[in-house]
Design a protein around this motif. Sequence first.
Motif, PDB file in Angstrom:
ATOM      1  N   SER A 246       7.738   2.491   7.280  1.00 57.94           N
ATOM      2  CA  SER A 246       7.040   1.236   6.988  1.00 57.94           C
ATOM      3  C   SER A 246       6.071   0.927   8.121  1.00 57.94           C
ATOM      4  N   MET A 247       5.192  -0.034   7.890  1.00 58.47           N
ATOM      5  CA  MET A 247       4.316  -0.537   8.949  1.00 58.47           C
ATOM      6  C   MET A 247       3.824  -1.920   8.550  1.00 58.47           C
ATOM      7  N   THR A 248       3.472  -2.717   9.558  1.00 61.40           N
ATOM      8  CA  THR A 248       2.947  -4.064   9.340  1.00 61.40           C
ATOM      9  C   THR A 248       1.680  -4.226  10.163  1.00 61.40           C
ATOM     10  N   VAL A 261      -0.032  -7.586   6.399  1.00 61.12           N
ATOM     11  CA  VAL A 261       0.134  -6.615   5.316  1.00 61.12           C
ATOM     12  C   VAL A 261       1.339  -5.745   5.664  1.00 61.12           C
ATOM     13  N   TYR A 262       2.295  -5.698   4.747  1.00 62.68           N
ATOM     14  CA  TYR A 262       3.515  -4.915   4.957  1.00 62.68           C
ATOM     15  C   TYR A 262       3.516  -3.728   3.997  1.00 62.68           C
ATOM     16  N   TYR A 263       3.706  -2.526   4.532  1.00 59.34           N
ATOM     17  CA  TYR A 263       3.698  -1.297   3.742  1.00 59.34           C
ATOM     18  C   TYR A 263       5.069  -0.626   3.836  1.00 59.34           C
ATOM     19  N   LYS A 264       5.470   0.000   2.735  1.00 52.42           N
ATOM     20  CA  LYS A 264       6.730   0.742   2.725  1.00 52.42           C
ATOM     21  C   LYS A 264       6.596   1.917   1.763  1.00 52.42           C
ATOM     22  N   ARG A 265       7.134   3.073   2.156  1.00 50.94           N
ATOM     23  CA  ARG A 265       7.131   4.236   1.269  1.00 50.94           C
ATOM     24  C   ARG A 265       8.227   5.208   1.701  1.00 50.94           C
TER      25      ARG A 265
END
Length: 476
Positions: A246-248, A261-265
Motif C-alpha cells: 500500500s501507499m498514501t 490518496v490511499y492505494y492498496k494492491r
Amino acid sequence: MDEKMNVLVIDDNKELANALKDAINNYNDKWNATSVYDGSSALNLMSTNPPDIVFCDIVLPDMSGIDVMKNIKDIEQDIQVIIMTAYASLSTAIEALQFGAFDYIPKPLHINQVINAIKSAEKRRKNLLENRRMITNLLSIKDENKISDETREIIERLMILKHFQKRISIQETKKTLLESSYKELAKIFQTEYINIFIKGDDDKFRSEMGPKSGDFKIGEFIDIRMPTFYLPVKNGIGCVFPGEKSMTSVIGFENKIMGLVYYKRERDFSQGELETAEVIAIEIGAKLTEIMLNRKIDSERVGTLLAFLSVFGITDPEEKRRASDATKMAVEFAEYLNLKKDDIERVRYSAMLYNVLEASAVMKFKKKGEFSKKIDEIIEGIDFISNSKDIIISVSENYDGSGKPKGLKQNEIPIGARILKIVATFVLLVANNTYRAGEKEDLTLLHMEQKKGGYFDPDLLGRFREYILERRSRIL
C-alpha cells in the motif's frame, strides 16, 4: 561495495583543518578526508584527484575561498563546496552561494553541523551524478530497441504524468476531477483499491471517491491517528508513505494540505511508482486549488513542471521542502509587489523550473537543443518553459552588472530574476542559520543588505524586508 566519499578540508588554521579531517574520518569509515592549508595546494591536489565534497574557509593566505570555488567549478561542477565563515564575513557567504556553494557553516564549528552538512552534500552529489548519468543515457538514444530498462521507465513516467495532466486539466468541478483522477489512477497503478480523501473545513478527512468494496466506504471519515495517514500528513506535501502492499500520498498545493490518496494492491509499489504518486497528488492539489478556491494557476503547467522535478530534480525531502518554501515565497512576494497577473505566473513557473536547473542541468541540455526526440515529444508545445528561461538564466546576473552570463544590470535584468535571486538567497541562508526564527530572518536580511546595489536590487530588497515583517505579523 560503495566507493568512499572523498572530502577535502581547506583552512590556513592547521590545527582546525587537521582536527576537522580527523573528526570526519572517525565518524564514517566510508568518508576519506584530507586537509590542506592554502588555495594553491588545494587546486593542485584537485587537478589530479578531484574530491566529492570540499570544506573551504572563506579567508585563505594566497586567495579567497570564492576564488578557490570558482576554480573548483572549472575542475568539476558537481563537486559540493561548503564554505566555512566567521560571523564577521557571513555576508561574503552570500557571494559564495551565488557562485555555486552548496552550503555554508558559521564559525566556531560544531561537529554536528559539519556531519549534517556532509550527509546533505553527499546526497546531493549522488543525486546529481545519477541525474547526469540518466540524462546522458536519454541523450544517447538512437535505436529504440537499445533503450535500457531504466531509461524506458523514465520516459514512461514522463508520458504517464503528461497524460494524467491533460485528463484532469479539462475538469471543471470537484466531482468530475475526483472521478477522472480515480479512473486514471486505477489504470496507472493497476488497482481499483484506491480511496481519495478530501480535507474539510473541520480538518477531518472524508472518503469522497473509492471502490464499491474496500477498507473505506464513501463518506467515511478516517482516523488521522493511524500511521498510514498520520505520518504523511505530518510530513506534509511532497510526502508519499509506503506501507505493506500500500501507499498514501498527500494532496496539496503550496503548503496547503487538501487531502490524501490511499492505494492498496496485491504487490508492493516500486520506488518509481511512489515518486509518480507523489507528483500526481500535487497535480490534483493544484487543480483542486483552481476549482475550489477559484484561482487561475494553470494546473497543467504546474503539473508539467512537477513531472520534470520528479524525474530529473530534487529527491531529498529537506531540499524539496526548501524548494517548495522558496516557490511559495517568490509568488507571495510578487503578489505583495502588485505585479501583473501574467508576471506573477511567470515568477511561479520560473521558481519551480529554477529548481530543475539547479538540480540536474536539464534546461542546459534543452537550451543547446540536445534533448532526445523522446523528451522533445514530451515537452512539445510547452511554450511557457521557453518563456521562463530568460528569468532563470538571469538569476545569476548582479544588479551592478558584475554577474553572468550577459553582464546585465539594474532594470535590464527581468524583475522575476531579481525576485528569485533575493528569495532563493534568503531561504537558503535562513535554513542554515542557527538562531531563533525571527532573529535568523533579521540577521539574514542584515547581511543581504550589505550586498544591496551590488548583488541585489536595493529597492526590491527594501520591499522584501517589508514583506517579511508583514508576513511575520500574519503568522504570529
